[in-house]
Scaffold this motif. Structure first.
Motif, PDB file in Angstrom:
ATOM      1  N   UNK A 106       0.828  -1.206   0.000  1.00 49.46           N
ATOM      2  CA  UNK A 106       0.000   0.000   0.000  1.00 49.46           C
ATOM      3  C   UNK A 106       0.863   1.257   0.000  1.00 49.46           C
ATOM      4  N   UNK A 107       1.958   1.224   0.752  1.00 48.10           N
ATOM      5  CA  UNK A 107       2.869   2.376   0.806  1.00 48.10           C
ATOM      6  C   UNK A 107       3.484   2.632  -0.569  1.00 48.10           C
ATOM      7  N   UNK A 108       3.962   1.566  -1.220  1.00 51.42           N
ATOM      8  CA  UNK A 108       4.558   1.703  -2.552  1.00 51.42           C
ATOM      9  C   UNK A 108       3.528   2.194  -3.564  1.00 51.42           C
ATOM     10  N   UNK A 109       2.308   1.646  -3.486  1.00 56.89           N
ATOM     11  CA  UNK A 109       1.246   2.074  -4.392  1.00 56.89           C
ATOM     12  C   UNK A 109       0.920   3.548  -4.191  1.00 56.89           C
ATOM     13  N   UNK A 110       0.852   3.976  -2.939  1.00 61.83           N
ATOM     14  CA  UNK A 110       0.574   5.387  -2.654  1.00 61.83           C
ATOM     15  C   UNK A 110       1.661   6.281  -3.237  1.00 61.83           C
ATOM     16  N   UNK A 111       2.926   5.869  -3.093  1.00 61.82           N
ATOM     17  CA  UNK A 111       4.026   6.662  -3.638  1.00 61.82           C
ATOM     18  C   UNK A 111       3.927   6.806  -5.144  1.00 61.82           C
ATOM     19  N   UNK A 112       3.668   5.703  -5.851  1.00 65.22           N
ATOM     20  CA  UNK A 112       3.594   5.740  -7.318  1.00 65.22           C
ATOM     21  C   UNK A 112       2.359   6.510  -7.793  1.00 65.22           C
ATOM     22  N   UNK A 152      20.862   7.596  -8.201  1.00 64.42           N
ATOM     23  CA  UNK A 152      20.762   8.888  -7.518  1.00 64.42           C
ATOM     24  C   UNK A 152      19.322   9.220  -7.130  1.00 64.42           C
ATOM     25  N   UNK A 153      18.381   9.037  -8.068  1.00 63.99           N
ATOM     26  CA  UNK A 153      17.006   9.479  -7.850  1.00 63.99           C
ATOM     27  C   UNK A 153      16.186   8.470  -7.061  1.00 63.99           C
ATOM     28  N   UNK A 154      16.381   7.193  -7.325  1.00 62.93           N
ATOM     29  CA  UNK A 154      15.535   6.160  -6.717  1.00 62.93           C
ATOM     30  C   UNK A 154      16.104   5.636  -5.399  1.00 62.93           C
ATOM     31  N   UNK A 155      17.418   5.696  -5.220  1.00 62.31           N
ATOM     32  CA  UNK A 155      18.023   5.135  -4.005  1.00 62.31           C
ATOM     33  C   UNK A 155      18.633   6.222  -3.111  1.00 62.31           C
ATOM     34  N   UNK A 156      19.592   6.966  -3.647  1.00 61.75           N
ATOM     35  CA  UNK A 156      20.320   7.933  -2.812  1.00 61.75           C
ATOM     36  C   UNK A 156      19.439   9.083  -2.335  1.00 61.75           C
ATOM     37  N   UNK A 157      18.679   9.691  -3.251  1.00 59.53           N
ATOM     38  CA  UNK A 157      17.844  10.848  -2.879  1.00 59.53           C
ATOM     39  C   UNK A 157      16.794  10.510  -1.823  1.00 59.53           C
ATOM     40  N   UNK A 158      16.025   9.416  -1.973  1.00 61.72           N
ATOM     41  CA  UNK A 158      15.056   9.081  -0.918  1.00 61.72           C
ATOM     42  C   UNK A 158      15.707   8.851   0.443  1.00 61.72           C
ATOM     43  N   UNK A 159      16.871   8.197   0.461  1.00 62.23           N
ATOM     44  CA  UNK A 159      17.544   7.933   1.733  1.00 62.23           C
ATOM     45  C   UNK A 159      17.961   9.225   2.429  1.00 62.23           C
ATOM     46  N   UNK A 231       9.736   8.240  -6.921  1.00 62.45           N
ATOM     47  CA  UNK A 231      10.833   8.622  -7.814  1.00 62.45           C
ATOM     48  C   UNK A 231      11.064   7.596  -8.918  1.00 62.45           C
ATOM     49  N   UNK A 232      10.863   6.317  -8.591  1.00 64.00           N
ATOM     50  CA  UNK A 232      11.023   5.260  -9.581  1.00 64.00           C
ATOM     51  C   UNK A 232      10.046   5.464 -10.744  1.00 64.00           C
ATOM     52  N   UNK A 233       8.794   5.700 -10.406  1.00 63.85           N
ATOM     53  CA  UNK A 233       7.806   5.896 -11.469  1.00 63.85           C
ATOM     54  C   UNK A 233       8.060   7.191 -12.227  1.00 63.85           C
ATOM     55  N   UNK A 234       8.577   8.199 -11.534  1.00 65.27           N
ATOM     56  CA  UNK A 234       8.926   9.455 -12.192  1.00 65.27           C
ATOM     57  C   UNK A 234      10.010   9.239 -13.245  1.00 65.27           C
ATOM     58  N   UNK A 235      11.014   8.407 -12.916  1.00 63.47           N
ATOM     59  CA  UNK A 235      12.073   8.084 -13.886  1.00 63.47           C
ATOM     60  C   UNK A 235      11.491   7.324 -15.073  1.00 63.47           C
ATOM     61  N   UNK A 236      10.626   6.356 -14.803  1.00 61.16           N
ATOM     62  CA  UNK A 236      10.003   5.563 -15.867  1.00 61.16           C
ATOM     63  C   UNK A 236       9.221   6.469 -16.812  1.00 61.16           C
ATOM     64  N   UNK A 237       8.423   7.357 -16.259  1.00 61.68           N
ATOM     65  CA  UNK A 237       7.589   8.241 -17.068  1.00 61.68           C
ATOM     66  C   UNK A 237       8.423   9.226 -17.888  1.00 61.68           C
ATOM     67  N   UNK A 238       9.561   9.629 -17.351  1.00 58.81           N
ATOM     68  CA  UNK A 238      10.404  10.596 -18.051  1.00 58.81           C
ATOM     69  C   UNK A 238      11.213   9.948 -19.169  1.00 58.81           C
ATOM     70  N   UNK A 239      11.724   8.750 -18.900  1.00 61.31           N
ATOM     71  CA  UNK A 239      12.596   8.085 -19.863  1.00 61.31           C
ATOM     72  C   UNK A 239      11.829   7.367 -20.972  1.00 61.31           C
ATOM     73  N   UNK A 240      10.635   6.901 -20.658  1.00 61.89           N
ATOM     74  CA  UNK A 240       9.844   6.179 -21.668  1.00 61.89           C
ATOM     75  C   UNK A 240       8.491   6.851 -21.853  1.00 61.89           C
ATOM     76  N   UNK A 241       8.281   7.381 -23.046  1.00 64.52           N
ATOM     77  CA  UNK A 241       7.022   8.055 -23.355  1.00 64.52           C
ATOM     78  C   UNK A 241       5.880   7.051 -23.406  1.00 64.52           C
ATOM     79  N   UNK A 242       4.833   7.327 -22.635  1.00 61.45           N
ATOM     80  CA  UNK A 242       3.669   6.446 -22.623  1.00 61.45           C
ATOM     81  C   UNK A 242       2.788   6.748 -23.831  1.00 61.45           C
ATOM     82  N   UNK A 243       2.479   5.741 -24.666  1.00 57.31           N
ATOM     83  CA  UNK A 243       1.714   5.972 -25.904  1.00 57.31           C
ATOM     84  C   UNK A 243       0.368   6.647 -25.687  1.00 57.31           C
ATOM     85  N   UNK A 244      -0.319   6.278 -24.597  1.00 60.90           N
ATOM     86  CA  UNK A 244      -1.664   6.815 -24.370  1.00 60.90           C
ATOM     87  C   UNK A 244      -1.660   8.294 -24.009  1.00 60.90           C
TER      88      UNK A 244
END
Length: 273
Positions: A106-112, A152-159, A231-244
């Motif tokens: 639930x925590x991970x889902x809320x973050x994404x 940096x974004x997914x591991x170091x920054x959150x810590x 941050x993980x989902x933010x990287x995914x969304x930035x690096x890979x354009x979602x077709x929809x």
């Protein structure tokens, strides 16, 4: 009494300022080292504007590497301060709750969901068009090596940011003003720290949820996971354009689904924590 109050406020303010100084020094030294490595190109630049553009180009290409180094230097200091706080006789805390696998989900889902929903609502508001600077920040954040970017974004920054803002700033503010006030003030400091209106608004809203999750579970690992998932989902969304996302209908559906999931995850965490 007044002097004691000033010291208490200073204890809240200085940890992020320390990280800012460390980051500035690491960036300065790092850029100088990189310039030295590429000195043959630098000596050909006699125009100050060209030199400035060259330095900015070096920074943008290596921003995440420098950010990761800054975080790695700061994290041990934060841990020492955090442990020192916990060892104080008058340190007030609740017993950490045991978090089940379902609750971690639930925590991970809320973050994404929060990452997508808040970004979409901010974009929809048009604030990005009013305030400059966000594009340059995004270029520096997502313009380098993908592996370094992920570390940096997914591991170091959150810590480092959770140790600073939820581990130190929030808990120290909570001692003075209680949980509700501390959630708002620590989130506000988190937003202002980003020094960009668009990114700061996102950080403020996210900071409220991060402090709330940490308070619900009395564990620093809960907001760390939340932050890493966002941050993980933010990287995914930035690096890979979602077709929809090329259609208005697709964007509207994304906003609705992510917002519903965010609210649902909040309700589940509230009921099960």
């Amino acid at each position: 009494m007044k002097k004691n109050r000033i010291l208490q406020v200073w204890r809240i303010l200085y940890p992020p300022l320390l990280y800012f100084i460390i980051s500035y020094v690491v960036q300065l030294v790092g850029i100088l080292v990189l310039i030295q490595i590429q000195h043959t190109t630098v000596w050909d630049l006699t125009n100050p504007e060209e030199l400035q553009l060259y330095v900015m180009e070096i920074y943008n290409k290596n921003a995440m590497l420098l950010t990761m180094i800054s975080a790695l230097v700061t994290i041990p200091i934060c841990i020492l301060l955090y442990q020192k706080d916990k060892n104080r006789q008058n340190y007030v805390t609740s017993v950490p709750k045991k978090i089940s696998l379902q609750q971690w989900c639930w925590i991970a889902l809320l973050g994404m969901a929060a990452s997508v929903s808040l970004n979409d609502w901010i974009a929809l508001s048009g604030i990005i068009l009013i305030f400059d600077g966000f594009e340059q920040v995004a270029e520096a954040l997502y313009g380098g090596n993908l592996f370094i970017e992920f570390l940096a974004i997914v591991i170091a920054a959150p810590l480092v940011e959770e140790l600073l803002f939820r581990g130190l700033v929030y808990r120290r503010t909570r001692e003075l003003a209680g949980a509700k006030v501390a959630i708002i003030l620590s989130a506000l400091y988190f937003g202002v720290y980003h020094m960009n209106v668009v990114q700061g608004l996102y950080a403020f809203l996210l900071g409220i949820l991060l402090a709330w999750v940490g308070e619900k579970y009395q564990s620093l690992w809960a907001p760390i996971l939340f932050h890493a998932a966002a941050n993980f989902l933010s990287v995914i969304y930035t690096e890979w354009e979602m077709p929809y996302r090329v259609t208005v209908v697709g964007v509207i559906l994304e906003i609705l689904i992510s917002t519903i999931l965010m609210i649902y995850a909040i309700v589940r965490i509230h009921r099960t924590a």
